[in-house]
Design an enzyme around this catalytic site. Structure first.
Site, PDB file in Angstrom:
ATOM      1  N   CYS A 283      -3.360  15.490   4.452  1.00 28.99           N
ATOM      2  CA  CYS A 283      -4.135  14.326   4.893  1.00 28.99           C
ATOM      3  C   CYS A 283      -3.795  13.861   6.313  1.00 28.99           C
ATOM      4  CB  CYS A 283      -3.913  13.151   3.934  1.00 28.99           C
ATOM      5  SG  CYS A 283      -3.808  13.621   2.190  1.00 28.99           S
TER       6      CYS A 283
ATOM      7  N   MET B 289     -14.871  14.523   4.611  1.00 33.94           N
ATOM      8  CA  MET B 289     -13.727  14.451   3.701  1.00 33.94           C
ATOM      9  C   MET B 289     -13.836  15.608   2.696  1.00 33.94           C
ATOM     10  SD  MET B 289     -11.060  12.780   2.347  1.00 33.94           S
ATOM     11  CE  MET B 289     -10.297  12.527   0.736  1.00 33.94           C
TER      12      MET B 289
ATOM     13  N   HIS C 166      -9.713  15.669  21.440  1.00 35.17           N
ATOM     14  CA  HIS C 166      -9.216  16.716  20.541  1.00 35.17           C
ATOM     15  C   HIS C 166      -9.009  18.013  21.323  1.00 35.17           C
ATOM     16  CE1 HIS C 166      -8.296  18.197  16.572  1.00 35.17           C
ATOM     17  NE2 HIS C 166      -9.080  19.238  16.778  1.00 35.17           N
TER      18      HIS C 166
ATOM     19  N   HIS D  87     -16.796  20.088  18.504  1.00 39.17           N
ATOM     20  CA  HIS D  87     -15.536  20.794  18.214  1.00 39.17           C
ATOM     21  C   HIS D  87     -15.609  22.166  18.894  1.00 39.17           C
ATOM     22  CE1 HIS D  87     -12.214  22.656  16.067  1.00 39.17           C
ATOM     23  NE2 HIS D  87     -11.848  21.450  15.652  1.00 39.17           N
TER      24      HIS D  87
ATOM     25  N   CYS E 189      -5.862  14.445   9.689  1.00 36.99           N
ATOM     26  CA  CYS E 189      -7.060  13.662  10.015  1.00 36.99           C
ATOM     27  C   CYS E 189      -6.803  12.157  10.025  1.00 36.99           C
ATOM     28  CB  CYS E 189      -8.182  13.952   9.010  1.00 36.99           C
ATOM     29  SG  CYS E 189      -8.892  15.580   9.236  1.00 36.99           S
ATOM     30  N   HIS E 190      -5.982  11.671   9.080  1.00 32.64           N
ATOM     31  CA  HIS E 190      -5.842  10.210   8.935  1.00 32.64           C
ATOM     32  C   HIS E 190      -4.644   9.635   9.692  1.00 32.64           C
ATOM     33  CE1 HIS E 190      -9.053  10.030   5.927  1.00 32.64           C
ATOM     34  NE2 HIS E 190      -8.542  11.120   5.390  1.00 32.64           N
TER      35      HIS E 190
END
Ligand code: DHE
Length: 548
Positions: A47, A88, A327, A370, A50-51
């Site tokens: 997790c 998700m 990113h 991306h 991403c979080h």
């Protein structure tokens, strides 16, 4: 000895939490010590990417207790089980987490996140191993490998890389690296290969040895994704740099030994709101070809830092206000401009590496760009462009990159067209190729995620949607079991062949599929029981020279 072992959970808040959990009595503990440890491990592995470690959110939503407790256990349990179209993953229904683990994670994220420890010079020095000192290394290349045409292939879940010959397809070596290996980068001379794992372990490999092997290693934090080396004339192979997700910092190391020289924290204020962020993670790092500088993307505060490495004692950095959630990205064909995705903001940011200045911030018109390192080519009508695909939709966007020859198109999205589907991670071409390849790795449809779209560059027009050919790469791999996904196209040194990873589960067969760029026909399927979960592939020549 998992990376999560470094996380010392703080249990102090447990007594205060009031949440209703089906099947539990009001005074039952929400979570036991043991469960908390396991939750921290799963969170780190699945997790945090991403979080965020502190759960403040980035690509994924914030998951701090004020948010999660308002949503409640049932909502969280459902969401983790089924995922969402916004990206998700469906951890429960995909079988990646058991029902018990989904239940555990729904309870775990109701708790305050444990603050993982800092990782400064003493910790780094403790993990630093000089396996072969520079004076004990070969004085000349001892093997007959064509190093420039070698591919370093990430074997993600094996924690290894495979060095595969670009001509014979032989595996020259399998080398142990970090946990969940992420990327490889190559020193300017082409001799040293640097591999970084999600656990922030860097392994430096000497390609001149009879059988290439590790000569140094270090851990620069507890979570990381990026590593790069100095490329400016006069500084070739002198420094390496790595960026960490946790602690939020970058580290400049000796390019010969990985000895850590300078650690710089990226904590600070968000560029626009000017409020403090405790976890601004370091995403892509590139080396400038125009100046002795590293280009460092700081994700949550939205800053691009140009780090001048000529004098580490009196370190000069230029901090550019860019956009939040920076990113990945790459250079244009002249290597002067750095184009990078602020993915959760649907934007591209352009930096002039000669002037160390912001040039433009442009909306891509798509959802979650991306690009990987992106793709440079000359469009028949728009002139030189750089392309990105998108994680959140099927679009490919082209941005003009020639302010001299095509000033009207410069830094504008000149065209946007559809490829196979959403879930694309990488796009690729080569200066000698007439093809633009777009994957759809994370597309929910199995057939789509196992295919690649190919566009003919010389047939692109300003006023018509270009057509594409679909290559059934997964089918060509001839894998019977699992749901292999095709990921990250990479060219060989000559630009005549393009390689794709066919990425299956750890216990299932995977492959590398090689396609002839001219004919688009299958050239070779590389299979070997040692090729476990191949993802990224890094051709030595193309990676060190930023050819893409
Ligand atoms: Fe990556 C590049 C971060 C998921 C394969 N990945 C990068 C870079 C960053 C990053 C910051 C740019 C490095 C650079 O250029 O210096 N990646 C992250 C994440 O935070 C994320 C979203 C979630 C995570 O928890 O890691 C993530 N990445 C993935 C994957 O799931 C992939 C497909 C498989 C894996 O290894 O986990 C994956 N990432 C790659 C690859 C590159 C990459 C192959 C290099 C592309 C290139 O051509 O240079």
């Amino acid at each position: 000895d998992t990376p999560a072992a470094a996380y010392e959970p703080s249990m102090t808040t447990l007594g205060e939490i009031q949440v209703e959990i089906p099947g539990r009595k009001a005074d039952d503990p929400v979570i036991t010590d043991e469960e908390f440890q396991r939750g921290a491990k799963i969170y780190f592995e699945r997790c945090a990417g991403c979080h965020g470690v502190l759960r403040k959110g980035a690509t994924g939503k914030p998951l701090t207790p004020d948010v999660t407790r308002a949503l409640g256990y049932d909502y969280l349990q459902n969401f983790i089980t089924y995922g969402s179209p916004a990206g998700m993953p469906n951890w429960g229904t995909s079988g990646e987490l058991t029902e018990a683990d989904v239940d555990l994670m729904a309870r775990y994220i109701l708790m305050e996140p444990p603050a993982p420890p800092e990782f400064g010079m003493p910790e780094m020095k403790e993990t630093w191993k000089l396996i072969v000192a520079p004076e004990d290394r070969p004085k000349e290349k001892l093997n007959d490998i064509d190093i420039d045409n070698l591919f370093s292939v990430t074997l993600r879940d094996a924690g290894q890389i495979a060095l595969i010959d670009g001509k014979t397809y032989d595996i020259h070596a399998i080398i142990d690296t970090g946990y969940a290996v992420h990327i490889s980068r190559i020193s300017a001379s082409g001799r040293y290969l640097f591999v970084i794992g999600r656990d922030a372990k860097i392994v430096m490999i000497d390609l001149w040895m009879e059988t290439p092997a590790a000569v140094a290693e270090i851990k620069i934090g507890t979570e990381a994704r990026s590593v790069e080396t100095s490329k400016f004339e006069g500084y070739e192979d002198k420094y390496a740099i790595a960026g960490a997700y946790w602690p939020p910092q970058y580290v400049i190391m000796d390019g010969d030994t990985l000895e850590p020289k300078k650690i710089v924290s990226t904590r600070g204020n968000i560029y626009d709101e000017q409020t403090y962020h405790p976890e601004p993670r370091v995403a892509a790092i590139l080396a400038s070809h125009y100046k002795p500088e590293f280009i460092v993307n700081v994700k949550e505060t939205g800053k691009i830092v140009m780090v001048d490495y000529t004098d580490l004692k009196n370190l000069k950095t230029t901090e550019i206000e860019a956009e939040r959630f920076l990113h990945d990205g790459g250079l244009d064909s002249t290597h002067r401009y750095f184009i990078t995705a602020a993915n959760a903001r649907n934007k591209l940011v352009v930096i002039d590496t000669k002037e160390s200045k912001l040039v433009a911030i442009t909306d891509t018109g798509g959802a979650t760009p991306h690009p990987g390192r992106g793709a440079n080519f000359t469009h028949p009508e728009f002139g030189p462009v750089w392309a990105t695909s998108h994680l959140g939709d099927e679009s490919v966007a082209l941005i003009g990159t020639d302010p001299e020859g095509h000033p009207d198109n410069a830094w504008k999205i000149v065209d946007s067209f559809e490829a196979l589907g959403g879930g694309s991670l990488f796009i690729k071409t080569h200066p000698k190729s007439n093809h633009l390849y777009v994957d759809a790795t994370l597309n929910p449809d199995a057939e789509t995620s196992a295919s690649v779209a190919v566009f003919k560059i010389d047939e692109m027009k300003a006023d018509a949607e270009p057509e594409y050919t679909t290559l059934p790469i997964g089918e060509w791999a001839g894998i019977a079991e699992g749901q292999p996904r095709v990921v990250q196209p990479e060219f060989n040194r000559e630009g005549t062949e393009i390689w794709f990873s066919v990425w299956n589960a750890k216990d299932k067969e995977s492959a590398i599929v090689v396609v002839d760029d001219k004919t688009l026909e299958l050239k070779k399927v590389i299979k070997d029981p040692r090729l476990i979960t191949p993802t990224g592939k890094f051709n030595v020549f193309n990676t060190r020279g930023d050819v893409y």
